[in-house]
Design an enzyme around this catalytic site. Sequence first.
Site, PDB file in Angstrom:
ATOM      1  N   GLU A  24       0.721  -1.213   0.006  1.00  0.00           N
ATOM      2  CA  GLU A  24       0.108  -0.167  -0.115  1.00  0.00           C
ATOM      3  C   GLU A  24       0.894   1.154  -0.081  1.00  0.00           C
ATOM      4  O   GLU A  24       2.161   1.226   0.372  1.00  0.00           O
ATOM      5  CB  GLU A  24      -0.968   0.013   1.289  1.00  0.00           C
ATOM      6  CG  GLU A  24      -0.072   0.133   2.571  1.00  0.00           C
ATOM      7  CD  GLU A  24      -0.581   0.679   3.638  1.00  0.00           C
ATOM      8  OE1 GLU A  24      -1.584   1.794   3.450  1.00  0.00           O
ATOM      9  OE2 GLU A  24      -0.688   0.077   4.868  1.00  0.00           O
ATOM     10  N   LYS A  84      -5.564  10.773   0.955  1.00  0.00           N
ATOM     11  CA  LYS A  84      -5.886   9.405   1.341  1.00  0.00           C
ATOM     12  C   LYS A  84      -6.620   8.632   0.457  1.00  0.00           C
ATOM     13  O   LYS A  84      -7.987   9.451   0.318  1.00  0.00           O
ATOM     14  CB  LYS A  84      -6.340   9.107   2.881  1.00  0.00           C
ATOM     15  CG  LYS A  84      -6.447   8.090   3.437  1.00  0.00           C
ATOM     16  CD  LYS A  84      -6.778   7.997   5.109  1.00  0.00           C
ATOM     17  CE  LYS A  84      -7.132   6.759   5.767  1.00  0.00           C
ATOM     18  NZ  LYS A  84      -7.261   6.698   7.107  1.00  0.00           N
ATOM     19  N   VAL A 105      -5.016   0.189   2.771  1.00  0.00           N
ATOM     20  CA  VAL A 105      -5.211  -1.161   2.660  1.00  0.00           C
ATOM     21  C   VAL A 105      -6.450  -1.854   1.727  1.00  0.00           C
ATOM     22  O   VAL A 105      -6.359  -2.510   0.740  1.00  0.00           O
ATOM     23  CB  VAL A 105      -5.342  -2.124   3.894  1.00  0.00           C
ATOM     24  CG1 VAL A 105      -5.696  -3.641   3.745  1.00  0.00           C
ATOM     25  CG2 VAL A 105      -3.962  -1.807   4.799  1.00  0.00           C
ATOM     26  N   ASP A 137     -17.459   3.504  13.633  1.00  0.00           N
ATOM     27  CA  ASP A 137     -16.118   3.556  12.688  1.00  0.00           C
ATOM     28  C   ASP A 137     -15.260   2.282  12.642  1.00  0.00           C
ATOM     29  O   ASP A 137     -14.808   1.637  13.823  1.00  0.00           O
ATOM     30  CB  ASP A 137     -15.155   4.496  13.174  1.00  0.00           C
ATOM     31  CG  ASP A 137     -14.165   5.076  12.467  1.00  0.00           C
ATOM     32  OD1 ASP A 137     -13.990   4.105  11.332  1.00  0.00           O
ATOM     33  OD2 ASP A 137     -13.386   5.922  12.741  1.00  0.00           O
ATOM     34  N   SER A 139     -13.032   0.086   9.695  1.00  0.00           N
ATOM     35  CA  SER A 139     -12.281   0.419   8.437  1.00  0.00           C
ATOM     36  C   SER A 139     -12.926  -0.518   7.531  1.00  0.00           C
ATOM     37  O   SER A 139     -12.886  -1.603   7.563  1.00  0.00           O
ATOM     38  CB  SER A 139     -10.692   0.003   8.980  1.00  0.00           C
ATOM     39  OG  SER A 139      -9.969  -0.049   7.561  1.00  0.00           O
ATOM     40  N   ALA A 140     -12.800   0.123   6.155  1.00  0.00           N
ATOM     41  CA  ALA A 140     -12.960  -0.643   5.313  1.00  0.00           C
ATOM     42  C   ALA A 140     -12.076  -1.637   4.646  1.00  0.00           C
ATOM     43  O   ALA A 140     -12.530  -2.400   4.081  1.00  0.00           O
ATOM     44  CB  ALA A 140     -13.149   0.331   3.836  1.00  0.00           C
ATOM     45  N   ASP A 141     -10.845  -1.669   5.378  1.00  0.00           N
ATOM     46  CA  ASP A 141      -9.898  -2.961   5.463  1.00  0.00           C
ATOM     47  C   ASP A 141     -10.444  -4.217   5.412  1.00  0.00           C
ATOM     48  O   ASP A 141     -10.125  -5.215   4.770  1.00  0.00           O
ATOM     49  CB  ASP A 141      -8.776  -2.649   6.256  1.00  0.00           C
ATOM     50  CG  ASP A 141      -8.151  -1.317   5.996  1.00  0.00           C
ATOM     51  OD1 ASP A 141      -8.290  -0.684   5.006  1.00  0.00           O
ATOM     52  OD2 ASP A 141      -6.961  -0.975   6.721  1.00  0.00           O
ATOM     53  N   LYS A 158      -3.579  -2.252  14.015  1.00  0.00           N
ATOM     54  CA  LYS A 158      -2.916  -1.305  15.046  1.00  0.00           C
ATOM     55  C   LYS A 158      -3.421  -1.390  16.369  1.00  0.00           C
ATOM     56  O   LYS A 158      -4.603  -1.396  16.643  1.00  0.00           O
ATOM     57  CB  LYS A 158      -3.183   0.298  14.428  1.00  0.00           C
ATOM     58  CG  LYS A 158      -2.344   0.496  13.171  1.00  0.00           C
ATOM     59  CD  LYS A 158      -2.880   1.412  12.207  1.00  0.00           C
ATOM     60  CE  LYS A 158      -3.883   0.979  11.702  1.00  0.00           C
ATOM     61  NZ  LYS A 158      -4.406   2.076  10.553  1.00  0.00           N
TER      62      LYS A 158
HETATM   63  N1  PSU Z   1      -0.909   0.959   9.259  1.00  0.00           N
HETATM   64  C1  PSU Z   1       0.286   1.802   9.392  1.00  0.00           C
HETATM   65  N2  PSU Z   1       0.209   2.904   8.913  1.00  0.00           N
HETATM   66  C2  PSU Z   1      -0.863   3.464   8.391  1.00  0.00           C
HETATM   67  C3  PSU Z   1      -2.017   2.782   8.061  1.00  0.00           C
HETATM   68  C4  PSU Z   1      -1.992   1.482   8.651  1.00  0.00           C
HETATM   69  O1  PSU Z   1       1.315   1.529  10.312  1.00  0.00           O
HETATM   70  O2  PSU Z   1      -0.662   4.724   7.641  1.00  0.00           O
HETATM   71  C5  PSU Z   1      -2.945   2.889   6.983  1.00  0.00           C
HETATM   72  C6  PSU Z   1      -3.325   2.016   6.219  1.00  0.00           C
HETATM   73  O3  PSU Z   1      -3.329   2.578   4.718  1.00  0.00           O
HETATM   74  C7  PSU Z   1      -4.877   1.515   6.560  1.00  0.00           C
HETATM   75  C8  PSU Z   1      -5.492   2.632   7.144  1.00  0.00           C
HETATM   76  O4  PSU Z   1      -5.426   0.933   5.334  1.00  0.00           O
HETATM   77  O5  PSU Z   1      -4.181   3.355   7.885  1.00  0.00           O
HETATM   78  C9  PSU Z   1      -6.516   2.452   7.604  1.00  0.00           C
HETATM   79  O6  PSU Z   1      -7.225   3.899   7.814  1.00  0.00           O
HETATM   80  P1  PSU Z   1      -8.808   3.811   8.399  1.00  0.00           P
HETATM   81  O7  PSU Z   1      -8.681   3.525   9.869  1.00  0.00           O
HETATM   82  O8  PSU Z   1      -9.129   5.425   8.193  1.00  0.00           O
HETATM   83  O9  PSU Z   1      -9.659   2.827   7.532  1.00  0.00           O
HETATM   84 MN    MN Z   2     -12.682   4.892   9.741  1.00  0.00          MN
END
Ligand code: PSU
Ligand code: MN
Length: 303
Positions: A24, A84, A105, A137, A139-141, A158
């Site tokens: 990514e 993003k 991701v 909230d 994540s779409a991941d 994380k």
């Molecule tokens: N893990 C990291 N650094 C990052 C991310 C994850 O160590 O920058 C990013 C990844 O791109 C992941 C995104 O897909 O954060 C998730 O964001 P959100 O929580 O808004 O879905």
């Molecule tokens: Mn989110």
Amino acid sequence: MTAIVLSPEVASAIAERRAVVALESTIFSTLGLPSPANAQALERCLAAVRASGAVPAVTAVVDGLARVGLDESEHERVLAGSRKVAARDLPVAVAQGWSFGATTVSASLALAAKAGVGVFATGGIGGVHRGVEATGDVSADLGALAAHPIVTVSAGAKAFLDLARTLEHLEMLGVPVLGFGTDELPAFWMRTSGLPLAHRVDTPHEAAAVATAAWDLGHRGGILVTVPIPEADALPSELIVDAIAAAEREAARAGISGPAVTPFVLARVAEATDGQSLPANLALAEHNAGIAAQIAVALADVL
Ligand code: PSU
Ligand code: MN
């Protein structure tokens, strides 16, 4: 018609069924790591993939094109990137010709799947955020892991997420989650979370075997291989737990929400740990990239 543009190297590797690992770009942009750590992370991940015999393919939107595999000058644009692109943003970024978009991701998995890449590496996936009862909230991941037939390699999710709910959500989606040499979900900067995993593998070949079995059985989605950060690079949990708590209080006070939450918390944790979180972040990303390459090589052998 809008197509995905593959770099020549990635296109020939895929055509010849050689091992490819998608990466990514959000983690390497200004949203993921501060300069110069982001450049070091990118360099180390690319080298780790190659050292294990696979071709790295960074995904991003560049000049309105969805790209899989970038050249040197485009890597520079990743490092400077600040917009993003998650799965929901990807079609808009392309249709509206965004000059640059760092793919998360979820968007990277969509691009990798479309390109025919079977393995993807990141630092830590997104997941269910703490306080989800109030914010919703998630994540779409997670949905992307279920939607695309790709092996994702990460150091768990994380540590500032609600890891128990993240695991429940993956179970609901039917995504096999494997501990790589561990029986517990890793927690990004820490090797353990206290959350037991249902399944464990100890070698890249075992991980590849689960993936091929899944796809042979008609599983349409991916599998998640979770790899603990190397022992020497792991951070003490007291340090991280306090830094996360402080970052979350600040995020709440500043009214941060939506896609801004993850970059905000990552930056505050880096500050609160006097930068100690950064070498750990680099080390785990590099380690994951190498394991992903080994799995890609194992898959190329059996597929
Ligand atoms: N893990 C990291 N650094 C990052 C991310 C994850 O160590 O920058 C990013 C990844 O791109 C992941 C995104 O897909 O954060 C998730 O964001 P959100 O929580 O808004 O879905
Ligand atoms: Mn989110």
